[in-house]
Design an enzyme around this catalytic site. Structure first.
Site, PDB file in Angstrom:
ATOM      1  N   SER A   1       0.844  -1.186   0.000  1.00 18.44           N
ATOM      2  CA  SER A   1       0.000   0.000   0.000  1.00 18.44           C
ATOM      3  C   SER A   1       0.885   1.244   0.000  1.00 18.44           C
ATOM      4  CB  SER A   1      -0.912   0.003   1.234  1.00 18.44           C
ATOM      5  OG  SER A   1      -1.776   1.119   1.206  1.00 18.44           O
TER       6      SER A   1
ATOM      7  N   LYS B   1      -4.331  -6.985   3.331  1.00 18.49           N
ATOM      8  CA  LYS B   1      -4.427  -5.955   2.299  1.00 18.49           C
ATOM      9  C   LYS B   1      -5.846  -5.857   1.752  1.00 18.49           C
ATOM     10  CE  LYS B   1      -2.742  -2.886  -0.606  1.00 18.49           C
ATOM     11  NZ  LYS B   1      -3.739  -2.702  -1.648  1.00 18.49           N
TER      12      LYS B   1
ATOM     13  N   ASN C   1      -8.138  -2.456   1.905  1.00 14.46           N
ATOM     14  CA  ASN C   1      -8.790  -1.804   0.773  1.00 14.46           C
ATOM     15  C   ASN C   1     -10.289  -1.663   0.989  1.00 14.46           C
ATOM     16  OD1 ASN C   1      -6.205  -1.949  -0.261  1.00 14.46           O
ATOM     17  ND2 ASN C   1      -6.894  -2.458  -2.318  1.00 14.46           N
TER      18      ASN C   1
ATOM     19  N   GLU D   1     -10.620   1.285   3.125  1.00 15.76           N
ATOM     20  CA  GLU D   1     -10.350   2.438   2.258  1.00 15.76           C
ATOM     21  C   GLU D   1     -11.612   2.853   1.508  1.00 15.76           C
ATOM     22  OE1 GLU D   1      -8.258   2.278  -1.926  1.00 15.76           O
ATOM     23  OE2 GLU D   1      -6.764   2.075  -0.337  1.00 15.76           O
TER      24      GLU D   1
END
Length: 328
Positions: free
Chosen positions: A146, A196, A200, A203
């Protein structure tokens, strides 16, 4: 320290340039020649065929037979214990492209070599690949990356999965490649890509909340200077963040976000997070709604309040990820 690196896209090229500055030797391949030429000018050794990465590394490796000449007076080997083994890092689009290149590399690698998948791969694909690779004796790790292209160039954030002995083998490389304290070894293979994926998904929700707030401010009767409001939000408030800062930057450059598309492109991570959450009995309300907004963005009127909201998400994606987000 030497590594093979396959894939010099927005993230991969910056990572290689950063590694070279940290004194790491790199043998690099990319399908298109322009990124190869750029990293070559910075000191990387480049090849035109992906198979040549492995061949070059094996030609230049230190044979195990040479280790006897490198003992200190205590009889302890001053080398790493991994002489004769090579490391290859894949930084390719997730899915079929990564799968194809793994299949191409496996017959070329040897037992004890280490293959790292740095793509945004779905963790279940990573687990399946690990099972396929295990009988070969080749070691396999997954690292979620990231930070966007700027982070890749100056120090990324790394989420790492794999056996402890493999992590110890690459720890120095991880420290060189990442920003200060921006890495973690989270456990067995698959843990890196799982972390990850969730990153996301989070995010998606954070970006959506900021974009909705900006759209509400704009649509109100108070004639806010949006860039000024975000300047305040981004100074010691509870929601101070890089995402707020990037939104402010976009509004400074284009107060109406007129050049941005209200269609929000999306990759698989948000959907993967939603499906995985449901499998685990977690109701991912915010992440699922944020993902749905992206799916439905194709039918939103460009100049409506929701169109502006979507443009704010696109602007953030452009700022941190270098994604193509302008009107076509």
């Amino acid at each position: 320290m030497k590594i093979g690196f396959i894939g010099l896209g927005k993230m991969g090229k910056g990572m290689v340039l950063h590694l070279l500055e940290q004194g790491v030797e790199v043998v690099a391949w990319n399908r298109s020649p322009e990124p190869r030429e750029e990293v070559k000018a910075a000191g990387a050794e480049t090849v035109e065929e992906v198979e040549e990465v492995v061949r070059k590394l094996k030609e230049q490796q230190i044979p195990r037979s040479a280790r006897n000449d490198n003992n200190d007076d205590s009889g302890q080997d001053r080398m790493t214990g991994n002489e004769g083994r090579i490391i290859v890092w894949l930084m390719l689009p997730a899915g079929e492209t990564t799968e194809k290149h793994i299949d191409k590399l496996l017959p070329l690698l040897s037992s004890g070599d280490l293959l790292i998948d740095g793509a945004n791969s779905f963790y279940k694909d990573t687990l399946r690949r690990a099972e396929k690779i295990k009988p070969t004796g080749i070691h396999f790790m997954d690292i979620g990356v990231s930070g966007g292209p700027k982070g890749a160039r100056s120090g990324a954030c790394l989420m790492i999965g794999g056996e402890k002995e493999d992590f110890e083998r690459i720890k120095d490389l991880v420290v060189k490649l990442s920003a200060k304290d921006a890495w973690g070894h989270f456990g067995k293979v698959g843990a890196g890509h799982f972390a990850k994926m969730v990153h996301n998904g989070i995010e998606y929700g954070m970006m959506q909340a900021i974009a909705e707030g900006v759209a509400i401010l704009k649509t109100s009767d108070f004639n806010f200077n949006l860039e000024d409001v975000l300047r305040v939000y981004d100074n010691k408030s509870v929601i101070e963040s890089r995402l707020v800062g990037w939104t402010r930057e976009a509004l400074q450059e284009d107060p109406e976000l007129a050049e941005y598309s209200s269609k929000i492109n999306h990759t698989g991570e948000g959907e993967w997070t939603v499906k995985t959450a449901r499998e685990l009995g977690v109701d991912p309300v915010v992440i699922e709604d944020s993902f749905k907004v992206r799916v439905d963005s194709e039918i939103i009127e460009e100049n409506s309040p929701n169109g502006f909201r979507n443009k704010a998400v696109s602007a953030m994606r452009g700022k941190f990820g270098g994604h193509s987000v302008k009107k076509t």
